[in-house]
Each structure stands twice: as structure tokens, then as C-alpha cells.
Motif scaffolding. Structure first.
Motif, PDB file in Angstrom:
ATOM      1  N   MET A 274      35.192  49.752  46.105  1.00  0.00           N
ATOM      2  CA  MET A 274      36.113  48.847  45.434  1.00  0.00           C
ATOM      3  C   MET A 274      36.787  47.976  46.481  1.00  0.00           C
ATOM      4  N   SER A 275      36.837  46.693  46.232  1.00  0.00           N
ATOM      5  CA  SER A 275      37.491  45.750  47.137  1.00  0.00           C
ATOM      6  C   SER A 275      38.922  45.527  46.676  1.00  0.00           C
ATOM      7  N   THR A 276      39.832  45.391  47.653  1.00  0.00           N
ATOM      8  CA  THR A 276      41.233  45.129  47.325  1.00  0.00           C
ATOM      9  C   THR A 276      41.731  43.940  48.133  1.00  0.00           C
ATOM     10  N   ALA A 277      42.828  43.355  47.660  1.00  0.00           N
ATOM     11  CA  ALA A 277      43.465  42.247  48.360  1.00  0.00           C
ATOM     12  C   ALA A 277      44.970  42.408  48.197  1.00  0.00           C
ATOM     13  N   THR A 278      45.741  41.807  49.107  1.00  0.00           N
ATOM     14  CA  THR A 278      47.197  41.887  49.072  1.00  0.00           C
ATOM     15  C   THR A 278      47.769  40.521  48.745  1.00  0.00           C
ATOM     16  N   LEU A 279      48.733  40.491  47.859  1.00  0.00           N
ATOM     17  CA  LEU A 279      49.397  39.257  47.457  1.00  0.00           C
ATOM     18  C   LEU A 279      50.413  38.862  48.520  1.00  0.00           C
ATOM     19  N   SER A 280      50.344  37.608  48.983  1.00  0.00           N
ATOM     20  CA  SER A 280      51.287  37.133  49.997  1.00  0.00           C
ATOM     21  C   SER A 280      52.588  36.703  49.327  1.00  0.00           C
ATOM     22  N   SER A 281      53.598  36.403  50.137  1.00  0.00           N
ATOM     23  CA  SER A 281      54.892  35.952  49.612  1.00  0.00           C
ATOM     24  C   SER A 281      54.766  34.606  48.900  1.00  0.00           C
ATOM     25  N   LYS A 282      53.682  33.861  49.183  1.00  0.00           N
ATOM     26  CA  LYS A 282      53.436  32.576  48.528  1.00  0.00           C
ATOM     27  C   LYS A 282      52.578  32.728  47.267  1.00  0.00           C
ATOM     28  N   GLY A 283      52.266  33.960  46.876  1.00  0.00           N
ATOM     29  CA  GLY A 283      51.456  34.199  45.689  1.00  0.00           C
ATOM     30  C   GLY A 283      49.977  33.999  45.924  1.00  0.00           C
ATOM     31  N   GLN A 284      49.536  34.081  47.177  1.00  0.00           N
ATOM     32  CA  GLN A 284      48.139  33.859  47.514  1.00  0.00           C
ATOM     33  C   GLN A 284      47.454  35.177  47.866  1.00  0.00           C
ATOM     34  N   ILE A 285      46.145  35.206  47.632  1.00  0.00           N
ATOM     35  CA  ILE A 285      45.337  36.350  48.064  1.00  0.00           C
ATOM     36  C   ILE A 285      44.101  35.816  48.778  1.00  0.00           C
TER      37      ILE A 285
ATOM     38  N   VAL B 163      35.178  39.397  51.360  1.00  0.00           N
ATOM     39  CA  VAL B 163      33.851  38.835  51.602  1.00  0.00           C
ATOM     40  C   VAL B 163      32.835  39.345  50.581  1.00  0.00           C
ATOM     41  N   ALA B 164      32.861  40.632  50.281  1.00  0.00           N
ATOM     42  CA  ALA B 164      31.884  41.201  49.349  1.00  0.00           C
ATOM     43  C   ALA B 164      32.030  40.586  47.954  1.00  0.00           C
ATOM     44  N   VAL B 165      33.256  40.313  47.541  1.00  0.00           N
ATOM     45  CA  VAL B 165      33.503  39.717  46.227  1.00  0.00           C
ATOM     46  C   VAL B 165      33.043  38.261  46.224  1.00  0.00           C
ATOM     47  N   ARG B 166      33.370  37.523  47.301  1.00  0.00           N
ATOM     48  CA  ARG B 166      32.921  36.123  47.398  1.00  0.00           C
ATOM     49  C   ARG B 166      31.407  36.042  47.358  1.00  0.00           C
ATOM     50  N   ALA B 167      30.749  36.949  48.058  1.00  0.00           N
ATOM     51  CA  ALA B 167      29.283  36.961  48.069  1.00  0.00           C
ATOM     52  C   ALA B 167      28.739  37.287  46.679  1.00  0.00           C
ATOM     53  N   GLY B 168      29.345  38.232  46.008  1.00  0.00           N
ATOM     54  CA  GLY B 168      28.906  38.611  44.664  1.00  0.00           C
ATOM     55  C   GLY B 168      29.073  37.492  43.652  1.00  0.00           C
TER      56      GLY B 168
ATOM     57  N   LEU C 298      37.799  37.602  37.217  1.00  0.00           N
ATOM     58  CA  LEU C 298      37.703  36.483  38.142  1.00  0.00           C
ATOM     59  C   LEU C 298      36.305  35.900  37.973  1.00  0.00           C
ATOM     60  N   VAL C 299      36.226  34.622  37.586  1.00  0.00           N
ATOM     61  CA  VAL C 299      34.956  33.987  37.269  1.00  0.00           C
ATOM     62  C   VAL C 299      34.771  32.769  38.162  1.00  0.00           C
ATOM     63  N   ALA C 300      33.600  32.649  38.767  1.00  0.00           N
ATOM     64  CA  ALA C 300      33.301  31.469  39.573  1.00  0.00           C
ATOM     65  C   ALA C 300      33.176  30.262  38.653  1.00  0.00           C
ATOM     66  N   ALA C 301      33.855  29.181  39.007  1.00  0.00           N
ATOM     67  CA  ALA C 301      33.804  27.942  38.226  1.00  0.00           C
ATOM     68  C   ALA C 301      33.057  26.899  39.041  1.00  0.00           C
ATOM     69  N   THR C 302      31.863  27.250  39.466  1.00  0.00           N
ATOM     70  CA  THR C 302      31.122  26.395  40.398  1.00  0.00           C
ATOM     71  C   THR C 302      29.961  25.657  39.758  1.00  0.00           C
TER      72      THR C 302
END
Length: 82
Positions: free
Chosen positions: A1-12, A16-21, A42-46
Motif C-alpha cells: 500500500m502506498s501512502t502520502a503525507t498532506l503538507s501545510s499547503k494541502g498538497q501531497i 512513484v508506484a501510483v503515478r506509474a499505475g 484518484l483518476v487520471a484525467a489525461t
């Protein structure tokens, strides 16, 4: 399972594994789609808009621009006079 941390600016940073997927890269857009309360996908809008071609079938009978304009005017009149 991949995780990310929310920054004080609301960014994550998307791992890499999720971006690749998702097949996304720098500058690509993503959408957050609520699938149930408190749960999002989270859906790619590409995809280009040309990918929508053929999504909706052709109407049984062709509709003229004049018919479309008439329908719009009638609907607008109903909205003004309930």
C-alpha cells in the motif's frame, strides 16, 4: 500500500508506484471522484477529448439546428413562466 503525507499547503506527492499505475507524469491532471461518503478514487484525467468519440450513439432521427433552437427557446420560456 502506498501512502502520502498532506503538507501545510494541502498538497501531497503521489508515490512513484501510483503515478506509474495511473500512467501519469509531470503536468498531467488527476480527478478525485467521490465513490461513497468519505471515500474517493484518484483518476487520471489525461485522455484527449477525441477519446469521447463514439461514447454516445447517433440519434434515430437527425435533428436540425432550427429544431434545437426551438427546443431551447421553449425550455427557456417554461423556466421564466412556471
Amino acid at each position: 500500500m502506498s501512502t502520502a503525507t498532506l503538507s501545510s499547503k494541502g498538497q501531497i506527492t503521489i508515490p512513484v508506484a501510483v503515478r506509474a499505475g495511473l500512467g501519469i507524469d509531470t503536468g498531467d491532471r488527476v480527478e478525485f471522484v467521490e465513490v461513497s461518503p468519505g471515500h474517493y478514487e484518484l483518476v487520471a484525467a489525461t485522455l484527449p477529448t477525441t477519446a469521447l468519440k463514439g461514447l454516445i450513439g447517433k440519434p434515430e432521427q437527425p435533428v436540425s439546428v432550427e429544431d434545437m433552437n426551438t427546443a431551447v427557446r421553449q425550455r427557456a420560456a417554461k423556466a421564466v413562466d412556471p
